[in-house]
Design a protein around this motif. Structure first.
Motif, PDB file in Angstrom:
ATOM      1  N   UNK A  17       1.393  85.519 -12.071  1.00  0.00           N
ATOM      2  CA  UNK A  17       0.844  84.782 -10.946  1.00  0.00           C
ATOM      3  C   UNK A  17       1.832  83.734 -10.455  1.00  0.00           C
ATOM      4  N   UNK A  18       1.727  83.434  -9.173  1.00  0.00           N
ATOM      5  CA  UNK A  18       2.468  82.301  -8.631  1.00  0.00           C
ATOM      6  C   UNK A  18       1.803  81.017  -9.116  1.00  0.00           C
ATOM      7  N   UNK A  19       2.519  79.876  -9.085  1.00  0.00           N
ATOM      8  CA  UNK A  19       1.918  78.620  -9.549  1.00  0.00           C
ATOM      9  C   UNK A  19       0.604  78.281  -8.838  1.00  0.00           C
ATOM     10  N   UNK A  20       0.530  78.547  -7.533  1.00  0.00           N
ATOM     11  CA  UNK A  20      -0.678  78.220  -6.778  1.00  0.00           C
ATOM     12  C   UNK A  20      -1.839  79.113  -7.210  1.00  0.00           C
ATOM     13  N   UNK A  21      -1.563  80.408  -7.382  1.00  0.00           N
ATOM     14  CA  UNK A  21      -2.627  81.354  -7.721  1.00  0.00           C
ATOM     15  C   UNK A  21      -3.150  81.109  -9.127  1.00  0.00           C
ATOM     16  N   UNK A  22      -2.253  80.918 -10.092  1.00  0.00           N
ATOM     17  CA  UNK A  22      -2.707  80.741 -11.469  1.00  0.00           C
ATOM     18  C   UNK A  22      -3.510  79.453 -11.621  1.00  0.00           C
ATOM     19  N   UNK A  23      -3.165  78.418 -10.886  1.00  0.00           N
ATOM     20  CA  UNK A  23      -3.930  77.169 -10.944  1.00  0.00           C
ATOM     21  C   UNK A  23      -5.353  77.391 -10.457  1.00  0.00           C
ATOM     22  N   UNK A  24      -5.502  78.101  -9.338  1.00  0.00           N
ATOM     23  CA  UNK A  24      -6.829  78.369  -8.788  1.00  0.00           C
ATOM     24  C   UNK A  24      -7.616  79.310  -9.695  1.00  0.00           C
ATOM     25  N   UNK A  25      -6.937  80.319 -10.250  1.00  0.00           N
ATOM     26  CA  UNK A  25      -7.603  81.272 -11.146  1.00  0.00           C
ATOM     27  C   UNK A  25      -8.135  80.569 -12.391  1.00  0.00           C
ATOM     28  N   UNK A  26      -7.374  79.622 -12.913  1.00  0.00           N
ATOM     29  CA  UNK A  26      -7.768  78.952 -14.141  1.00  0.00           C
ATOM     30  C   UNK A  26      -8.855  77.912 -13.915  1.00  0.00           C
ATOM     31  N   UNK A  53      -3.332  82.966 -23.545  1.00  0.00           N
ATOM     32  CA  UNK A  53      -2.226  82.787 -22.611  1.00  0.00           C
ATOM     33  C   UNK A  53      -1.025  83.586 -23.113  1.00  0.00           C
ATOM     34  N   UNK A  54      -0.770  84.732 -22.470  1.00  0.00           N
ATOM     35  CA  UNK A  54       0.399  85.529 -22.809  1.00  0.00           C
ATOM     36  C   UNK A  54       1.590  85.038 -21.998  1.00  0.00           C
ATOM     37  N   UNK A  55       2.778  85.160 -22.573  1.00  0.00           N
ATOM     38  CA  UNK A  55       4.012  84.695 -21.941  1.00  0.00           C
ATOM     39  C   UNK A  55       3.871  83.239 -21.491  1.00  0.00           C
ATOM     40  N   UNK A  56       3.427  82.399 -22.443  1.00  0.00           N
ATOM     41  CA  UNK A  56       3.169  80.992 -22.136  1.00  0.00           C
ATOM     42  C   UNK A  56       4.429  80.270 -21.677  1.00  0.00           C
ATOM     43  N   UNK A  57       5.615  80.770 -22.055  1.00  0.00           N
ATOM     44  CA  UNK A  57       6.860  80.140 -21.606  1.00  0.00           C
ATOM     45  C   UNK A  57       7.022  80.191 -20.097  1.00  0.00           C
ATOM     46  N   UNK A  58       6.291  81.121 -19.438  1.00  0.00           N
ATOM     47  CA  UNK A  58       6.364  81.260 -17.991  1.00  0.00           C
ATOM     48  C   UNK A  58       5.341  80.401 -17.257  1.00  0.00           C
ATOM     49  N   UNK A  59       4.547  79.621 -18.001  1.00  0.00           N
ATOM     50  CA  UNK A  59       3.590  78.720 -17.354  1.00  0.00           C
ATOM     51  C   UNK A  59       4.348  77.729 -16.472  1.00  0.00           C
ATOM     52  N   UNK A  60       3.999  77.616 -15.173  1.00  0.00           N
ATOM     53  CA  UNK A  60       4.702  76.680 -14.294  1.00  0.00           C
ATOM     54  C   UNK A  60       4.710  75.273 -14.877  1.00  0.00           C
ATOM     55  N   UNK A  61       5.851  74.623 -14.783  1.00  0.00           N
ATOM     56  CA  UNK A  61       6.008  73.282 -15.345  1.00  0.00           C
ATOM     57  C   UNK A  61       4.983  72.316 -14.765  1.00  0.00           C
ATOM     58  N   UNK A  62       4.626  72.522 -13.490  1.00  0.00           N
ATOM     59  CA  UNK A  62       3.671  71.633 -12.827  1.00  0.00           C
ATOM     60  C   UNK A  62       2.277  71.702 -13.431  1.00  0.00           C
ATOM     61  N   UNK A  63       1.956  72.824 -14.135  1.00  0.00           N
ATOM     62  CA  UNK A  63       0.627  72.984 -14.722  1.00  0.00           C
ATOM     63  C   UNK A  63       0.593  72.663 -16.213  1.00  0.00           C
ATOM     64  N   UNK A 107      14.522  71.816 -20.732  1.00  0.00           N
ATOM     65  CA  UNK A 107      13.616  71.142 -19.802  1.00  0.00           C
ATOM     66  C   UNK A 107      12.687  72.080 -19.068  1.00  0.00           C
ATOM     67  N   UNK A 108      12.555  73.326 -19.556  1.00  0.00           N
ATOM     68  CA  UNK A 108      11.680  74.296 -18.891  1.00  0.00           C
ATOM     69  C   UNK A 108      10.282  74.322 -19.484  1.00  0.00           C
ATOM     70  N   UNK A 109      10.134  73.675 -20.637  1.00  0.00           N
ATOM     71  CA  UNK A 109       8.826  73.656 -21.288  1.00  0.00           C
ATOM     72  C   UNK A 109       8.612  72.286 -21.903  1.00  0.00           C
ATOM     73  N   UNK A 110       7.424  71.733 -21.695  1.00  0.00           N
ATOM     74  CA  UNK A 110       7.133  70.378 -22.171  1.00  0.00           C
ATOM     75  C   UNK A 110       7.120  70.333 -23.697  1.00  0.00           C
ATOM     76  N   UNK A 111       7.783  69.329 -24.259  1.00  0.00           N
ATOM     77  CA  UNK A 111       7.843  69.206 -25.714  1.00  0.00           C
ATOM     78  C   UNK A 111       6.470  68.897 -26.296  1.00  0.00           C
TER      79      UNK A 111
END
Length: 458
Positions: A224-233, A262-272, A315-319
Motif C-alpha cells: 500500500x501507499x502511505x496514504x492508503x495504508x493509513x486509511x486502511x488501518x 504486519x508482514x514486511x514491517x520494514x516497509x511501514x512508511x516512516x510517517x506512520x 534512519x529508515x526505521x524508528x529505533x
C-alpha cells in the motif's frame, strides 16, 4: 414511564449467537427503564452499562467501546437525536437504537439521518428490544466478515494459510516457543529469508492462542501507499452530520479481539511508525477526522526478511519501534537448514495442490526426494511449493528432479548413490558433525550413519 412487559428469563440463543459478545450502553433519564433494559440484556450480553444523561454517556464513550447504544429520544437538555448528531462529529463508534414514544414519519427520517440503525416504539415488549439488538449484531458481524474477506481476497492473503509442518529440531524448537508465548499478549517478530513460512508461523501462533476464534488479519506493508495504508488501518470519520454513514472503520477496529499481522514491517512508511508505536503501547486509536479515541483489544505480530538493525542505523526505521516489536524474535530457518522436513512438506503440497488442480498426484519416489533434498532451494518452502505446482501442471518433474528411464548420468544408479552421499553429508554438516542428531533428522539409525561414513572414509 410506559411499563414494558416482564422480561423473559430464558437465555437461549434464539436472538442470535453474537449477543453474548455484545457490549451495550443504555442512555435514558428514567431509572426504571434503564434497570429494565439492563435486566433484559444483562444475562445475554457481555457488558451492559447505564447513563442517566448525555453528559454521562459522552464520558463513557470517551473511555469505552460499545457495539450498541440504546438511546431514549426524550432527554433533559437535548434530544437523543441531537446528541447523536453531535457525537458523530467527534467520533461515534457504535450502532444506535432509538427508543421513542412517537412513531411519526418525520421522527423516523430524522433518526436515519442522525445515524440510528433502528428504533423501537414505546411501550415495547422484551422480545422487541432483543430482536433489535440481535439485528444490529448480525449486521455488524456480517459487515465485519465481508470487509475482512474482501480485504483478504484483494491482498491475496490466503496464500499464507496452512500449518507449521516438520519435525526437524529447528521447527520443533519454534513450535515449543510459540506454545509458550501463545497465551501472552507479547508482540512477536518473525525474521528470516523470503519463503521460509513466516506468515504460516504467525497463523500457527494465532491458532494456539485464546484468540483462535477471532480474526487473523494480515497486512502487507509493502502493498500500500502511505496514504492508503493509513486509511486502511485507522479508518476515518466524516464530520458531516447530514450523511447517513459518517464513518469507515479500519482494520484495527475490524480485527478487534483477534490478531493483526504486519508482514514486511520494514516497509511501514516512516510517517506512520510513530503512530503505530503509540497504538501498540496504549492500545487505543484515533481514526482520521475523529476527536475521540477508541480502545483496542489486539495481538500484534510482525515479520520481515530485512535487516531491521541496519534499517535503524540508516534512519529508515524508528529505533523505539524496533525495540518495542522485538520483544521475542523468532528466526525462521531456511529449507536447507531443515532439509529433513522436505519429504513431509512435499507430500503435503502434492496432496493439496493435486486436489486443487484436479490432476493426479506425481509419485514422490525415494530418488525424487533425494534429488529434491540435494537442491539448494534459494526460494525456500515457497519455491518447493511452486515447483510441485508447476510439475503437476506439466505432468512431470523437471528433468533434474525426475527419475525416468532417460539415458543420462543423473538417472543412473551410481548417480543415486552420489545423491545419497551428498544428502547425508549435507545434513551432517548442518548438525556440526553430530551423527546422532543427523540420524534423527534423516529418520535412520545411528549405526546406519556410522556405516555410511566408514564406507566413504569420512
Amino acid at each position: 414511564m410506559n411499563k414494558p412487559d416482564t422480561p423473559p428469563t430464558n437465555t437461549s440463543p434464539e436472538f442470535g449467537v453474537g449477543l453474548e459478545l455484545c457490549s451495550i450502553l443504555v442512555v435514558d433519564d428514567e431509572p426504571g427503564m434503564r434497570n429494565f433494559l439492563t435486566k433484559i440484556l444483562g444475562p445475554r450480553c457481555k457488558r451492559v452499562e447505564q447513563a442517566a444523561d448525555v453528559e454521562e454517556a459522552s464520558k463513557l464513550l470517551d473511555n469505552n467501546h460499545y457495539d450498541i447504544v440504546i438511546l431514549d429520544n426524550i432527554l433533559p437538555g437535548k434530544s437523543g437525536l441531537e446528541w447523536l448528531r453531535e457525537q458523530r462529529q467527534v467520533g461515534f463508534f457504535a450502532d444506535a437504537i432509538l427508543i421513542t414514544a412517537f412513531a411519526d414519519l418525520e421522527t423516523a427520517i430524522q433518526a436515519l439521518r442522525a445515524g440510528a440503525v433502528d428504533f423501537v416504539l414505546k411501550p415495547f415488549r422484551s422480545n422487541q428490544i432483543l430482536n433489535a439488538v440481535a439485528r444490529s449484531m448480525d449486521r455488524l458481524h456480517l459487515q465485519r466478515e465481508n470487509y475482512l474477506l474482501k480485504y483478504e481476497l484483494s491482498a491475496d492473503a490466503t496464500a499464507g494459510r496452512g500449518r507449521l509442518l516438520g519435525n526437524s529440531k529447528e521447527i520443533v524448537d519454534i513450535r515449543e516457543t510459540l506454545q509458550r508465548v501463545a497465551p501472552l499478549p507479547t508482540p512477536v517478530l518473525f525474521t528470516g529469508d523470503t519463503g521460509t513460512g513466516k506468515e504460516i508461523a504467525a497463523r500457527t501462533l494465532h491458532a494456539m492462542s485464546d484468540r483462535a476464534d477471532k480474526p487473523f488479519v494480515p497486512v502487507n506493508c509493502a502493498s500500500f501507499s502511505p496514504e492508503v495504508i493509513a486509511n486502511e488501518l485507522f479508518g476515518n470519520v466524516q464530520n458531516d452530520p447530514s450523511q447517513a454513514h459518517g464513518r469507515q472503520d479500519g482494520l484495527l477496529l475490524y480485527a478487534s479481539g483477534g490478531t493483526l499481522f504486519f508482514d514486511e514491517i520494514a516497509e511501514m512508511p516512516l510517517s506512520l511508525q510513530a503512530t503505530l508505536l503509540r497504538v501498540i503501547e496504549e492500545m487505543r486509536i484515533r481514526p482520521f477526522g475523529s476527536q475521540r479515541e477508541v480502545p483496542l483489544n489486539l495481538r500484534f505480530i510482525f515479520a520481515t526478511n530485512a535487516d531491521l538493525p541496519a534499517a535503524v542505523e540508516q534512519g529508515k526505521f524508528r529505533e523505539d519501534l524496533y525495540h518495542r516489536i522485538n520483544v521475542l524474535n523468532v528466526r525462521m530457518p531456511t529449507l536447507r537448514e531443515r532439509i529433513s522436513d522436505l519429504p513431509e512438506l512435499a507430500a503435503m503440497f502434492m496432496k493439496k495442490l493435486s486436489h486443487e488442480l484436479r490432476v493426479p498426484p506425481l509419485p514422490l519416489t525415494e530418488q525424487v526426494l533425494l534429488k529434491l533434498s540435494c537442491y539448494d532451494w534459494p526460494g525456500n518452502v515457497r519455491e518447493l511449493r511452486n515447483l510441485i505446482e508447476r510439475s503437476l501442471i506439466l505432468g512431470e518433474f523437471p528433468q533434474e528432479f525426475s527419475c525416468g528411464d532417460e539415458d543420462d548420468t543423473d538417472a543412473a544408479p551410481d548417480s543415486l548413490q552420489a545423491v545419497e552421499r551428498r544428502h547425508i553429508l549435507t545434513v551432517l554438516d548442518a548438525c556440526g558433525g553430530n551423527r546422532a542428531e543427523a540420524a534423527r533428522r534423516l529418520g535412520v539409525s545411528r549405526k546406519t550413519i556410522d556405516r555410511k561414513c566408514a564406507m566413504w572414509d569420512v
